[in-house]
Each structure stands twice: as structure tokens, then as C-alpha cells.
Enzyme design. Sequence first.
Site, mmCIF file in Angstrom:
data_model
loop_
_atom_site.group_PDB
_atom_site.id
_atom_site.type_symbol
_atom_site.label_atom_id
_atom_site.label_comp_id
_atom_site.label_asym_id
_atom_site.label_seq_id
_atom_site.Cartn_x
_atom_site.Cartn_y
_atom_site.Cartn_z
ATOM 1 C CD GLU A 1 -3.477 -1.139 1.958
ATOM 2 O OE1 GLU A 1 -2.686 -0.165 2.849
ATOM 3 O OE2 GLU A 1 -4.113 -1.495 1.491
ATOM 4 C CD GLU B 1 -3.752 -6.192 4.107
ATOM 5 O OE1 GLU B 1 -3.959 -5.256 3.998
ATOM 6 O OE2 GLU B 1 -2.962 -6.371 3.680
HETATM 7 C C1 BGP Z 1 -4.573 -2.246 4.762
HETATM 8 C C2 BGP Z 1 -3.517 -2.556 5.485
HETATM 9 C C3 BGP Z 1 -3.034 -3.645 6.840
HETATM 10 C C4 BGP Z 1 -4.112 -3.670 7.701
HETATM 11 C C5 BGP Z 1 -5.571 -3.375 6.733
HETATM 12 C C6 BGP Z 1 -6.857 -3.327 7.460
HETATM 13 O O1 BGP Z 1 -4.502 -0.944 4.771
HETATM 14 O O2 BGP Z 1 -2.362 -3.367 4.766
HETATM 15 O O3 BGP Z 1 -2.048 -3.595 7.859
HETATM 16 O O4 BGP Z 1 -4.262 -2.598 8.328
HETATM 17 O O5 BGP Z 1 -6.006 -2.143 5.629
HETATM 18 O O6 BGP Z 1 -7.109 -2.109 7.617
HETATM 19 P P1 BGP Z 1 -7.076 -1.281 9.775
HETATM 20 O O7 BGP Z 1 -6.562 -2.250 9.877
HETATM 21 O O8 BGP Z 1 -6.868 0.004 9.031
HETATM 22 O O9 BGP Z 1 -8.603 -1.991 9.565
#
Ligand code: BGP
Length: 471
Positions: A166, A371
Site C-alpha cells: 500500500e 487483503e
Molecule cells: C490495509 C493494511 C493492513 C491492515 C488493513 C486493515 O490498509 O495493509 O495492514 O491494517 O488495511 O485496515 P485497518 O487495520 O485500519 O482496519
Amino acid sequence: MQTKRIKEFPENFLWGASSASFQCEGAAHEDGKGLSVMDMRKQDPSICDFEVASDHYHRYKEDIALMKECGLKAYRFSIAWTRIFPEGNGEVNPRGVEFYNNLINEIVQAGITPIVTIYHFDYPQGLVDQYGGWTDRRSIDDYVNYAEFLFRTYGDRVKYWLTINEQDHVVHMPYRLGMSDENRREKERLGFLANHHMCVAAAKAIQKCHELVPDGKIGPATCFDMLYPTTNSPADALAWLDAMEIRNYYILDLNCKGEYNGTFRKYLEDRDMFPEVLDGDMECMKANRPDFLAFNYYASKSISACPLDDEHEIGDIEFQLLPSREAGVYQVVKNQNLNATLWGWEIDDIGLQSASRLLWERYRLPLLITENGFGNVEKWPEEGILEDDDRIDYLTRHLHAVKEAMNLGAEFIGFCCWSFMDLISGHSGFSKRYGLVYVNRTEHDLLDLERRKKKSYYWYKNVILNNGKDI
Ligand code: BGP
């Protein structure tokens, strides 16, 4: 569109799950690990720090055993740069190297394919202190040396590599670059300079991976929120097009085509933010195309026009974590057609089909979802197991969207849900859970950190067993 028949998932589809080092490992100061910008982050005191997290560092064997039992074909995780090079460069830390050797061996012995993110937000504080981190060109060599070390050390067992997770969220969040959150407008300029360095570094790492890892495949792990024009007004459609170019495609165009797209270039030039490009940078990107394109997808956003007015000039940006409104460019507005999570992330499985098709058509690279998942507040019940039906519903719909996109021609390598076990959320601590496996702790009370299988764990196990036939 509706089609007559829908293709099944291919036999070699990588059914996986994801994590990131700083969010699950804990052991933040153990065995010689150096500090990262995530360790330095001043969290809201109501939110836990990264000290213990899910304690995966000490419990990885148990976690991998659970993954094996679930039938996972792939586990996507990140290596903490500061366990390998505590200062980001210089001396190697043998205990950090050993930890990942052990972890990778455990994964491989369980019959699971490791997918390794080289760098997932936890940038070494040492490099920020030495020269300002990604905003300095020296960062390119340090990243490439670190990546080369990983390829040489683990490349015999790891065949799937992700360059940077990201990148857009690093560019636009100053603290992830090791800077304070003050004066964010000026930080945008530095963010785009860092962006250029990261793109050159990633291209050089791709080259190294191809040289050093037999059969190795490598690509970026980007974030991709599907965007829509809010209405059918041409002005909204234009704002949507601009947002797609300067928020969704700008890094991938650099990674996959070695070019600044026209809209993005003009956006940067008008704001005096176009970075210094040295001879050879663009050629290096062009010559080192990724083998696949990984992306993280959670939600979509609705985009409206945002005309300039008397109060705003070009470059005035408002942020909600990420840029959300910029006069003369676009603004994000609520989509009235979608439900949202407790954190306002608009749930949109159809958006995943659209995103996949757009990415496939624009870049023609096999896709890997690194993800996708549903964050929720959850508490283990007094009796029985945690029935996380909302998560099952979310994942089922999103997997179906993948199937629909495949049906229309997009190639997929696999799908990794976020996350295998509960871990610390990027901004919402331990109270926002994503796991198929519950980790028994609260925000500030570590309890016993016991692993407990949620209903979604059993559901995913069955999906994998049937190769997604019922999706
Ligand atoms: C993405 C990241 C992850 C994870 C996920 C969920 O942006 O790559 O590391 O954190 O989002 O986001 P959050 O934990 O803010 O809900």
C-alpha cells in the site's frame, strides 16, 4: 453482466490469509530488533501499542499448525526490516534472520506457500534519523540491499514476493514516512518525492529478484478502493476519472508501465510537487515489470466534483486519514446505496469485480488479492463459539466477485483474506478484529492470548476443501 455459466476456481488457486509483522508479531524490542516508524507512532492512549500484538513471534508454530489444519494453501506475511537490519542498513541481526528462517521452514513444512511482503509500513527509524528516509535518494540503495539480502537468504523457499504494501498509504500518511502529521499540505510534496524513490527501489528489487530467485515472482501490493461517480452529471464523471488516475492508478502506472500518467503529472506540476527524476529512473521501471499485481480491497468510495470557490485555491486538501476533499479536483461523499462497517468502510463486493476487471484490462498481469476482510468489534461468548456470520457473508460475496471477474477473463493467482488471526488494526487497535481465529486479549489486558477458532475458520476450511465450489 449476467452470464450463462460461471467458471470454477482453478485447481491451483492459492487460498490464503494475510498478516503484517508489526500487527501480529509483538516482541517489538526482542532479539535485537531495531525501531520502526510504527514503534515510534504516538498512539491514542485508548489504543494498544505494538509491544505484544498477537504474540505471533513466540506462538508462530501454533499459528502455522492452525493454518495447516484450516487447509491454507498460502500465507502472506511481512518481514520486519528492523529485525534483519536494526538500523535499516549496516549490520545484520542474526537472531532476526534466524526467526524468519524458522518461520519460513515451518510454513513450507506445513505444505503452505509463503508469500512475503518485503516492506509493510514498518520502515526503519534508523534510516529516518540518518538521512530522512524515503524522501532521500539513498533510501533506494538501502531498500534494494535489504531486498537482495532476503532473496539470497530465503529465495530457495520463497517464490512469491511483494515489494511494498500500500504505497499510496505511505505517500499520504506522514507518520509512515517518519514525519509528524503537522502541515500535511507540504508533506504531500515530500510524499510524492518518496513515492518516486519507492518506485525506483521496487523496480530495482524486481530486477534483483529475477536474477537471484529461480522461478521467483514479484509484484507490488497496492490498495485499490473502487471509485464511482456519485451522479450521472458529467462533472462528477470527470472528478471520478481524475480520482482514478491520481489515487488508484498513479503508482501502478509507474510500476507496470514506467510512466507518470498525464493527469497525475499535471496534478503534480500545477502544485510544484513533481519529483526530481534522474536519468535512468523511468527506464529502470520500464525494464523491470512486475510478474503479477497484488491488491488489497476492502471498500468502494463515491466521488463528486468539488469546484474551486472563493475560499479554496488549487492544492487545498482536506484529509480523513487519506485525502478526502480537494477543491478543483474531487471529494469523497457517502454512497447512499451501500451499508458500511462500524468504521464507515462501505461494503461493496460488486466493486471488487469492477476493480479486478479494470486492473486486468489496464495492466494484463495476473491478479492476487492480498487483503480482503471484515473488521468488527467482537467478544468471545460465554458458551459456544464466536459466530461471525457477517464476516462469512462479506467474504462469500467478495469471493463470488472474484469468480465473476475470472468468468469475464481476469486471471487470478489467489485470494488472501485479512486476517488469519486477530491482530492490531492499522488505526483502531485490538478492538477492530478481522481474524478467522480469535486471539484472547483486549485492548490493554493481554489475558492468555489463547487462539480460538471462530465460525469463519470452519467456513473457510470448507471453502478450501471444496475449492470454492459453493461460492
Ligand atoms: C490495509 C493494511 C493492513 C491492515 C488493513 C486493515 O490498509 O495493509 O495492514 O491494517 O488495511 O485496515 P485497518 O487495520 O485500519 O482496519
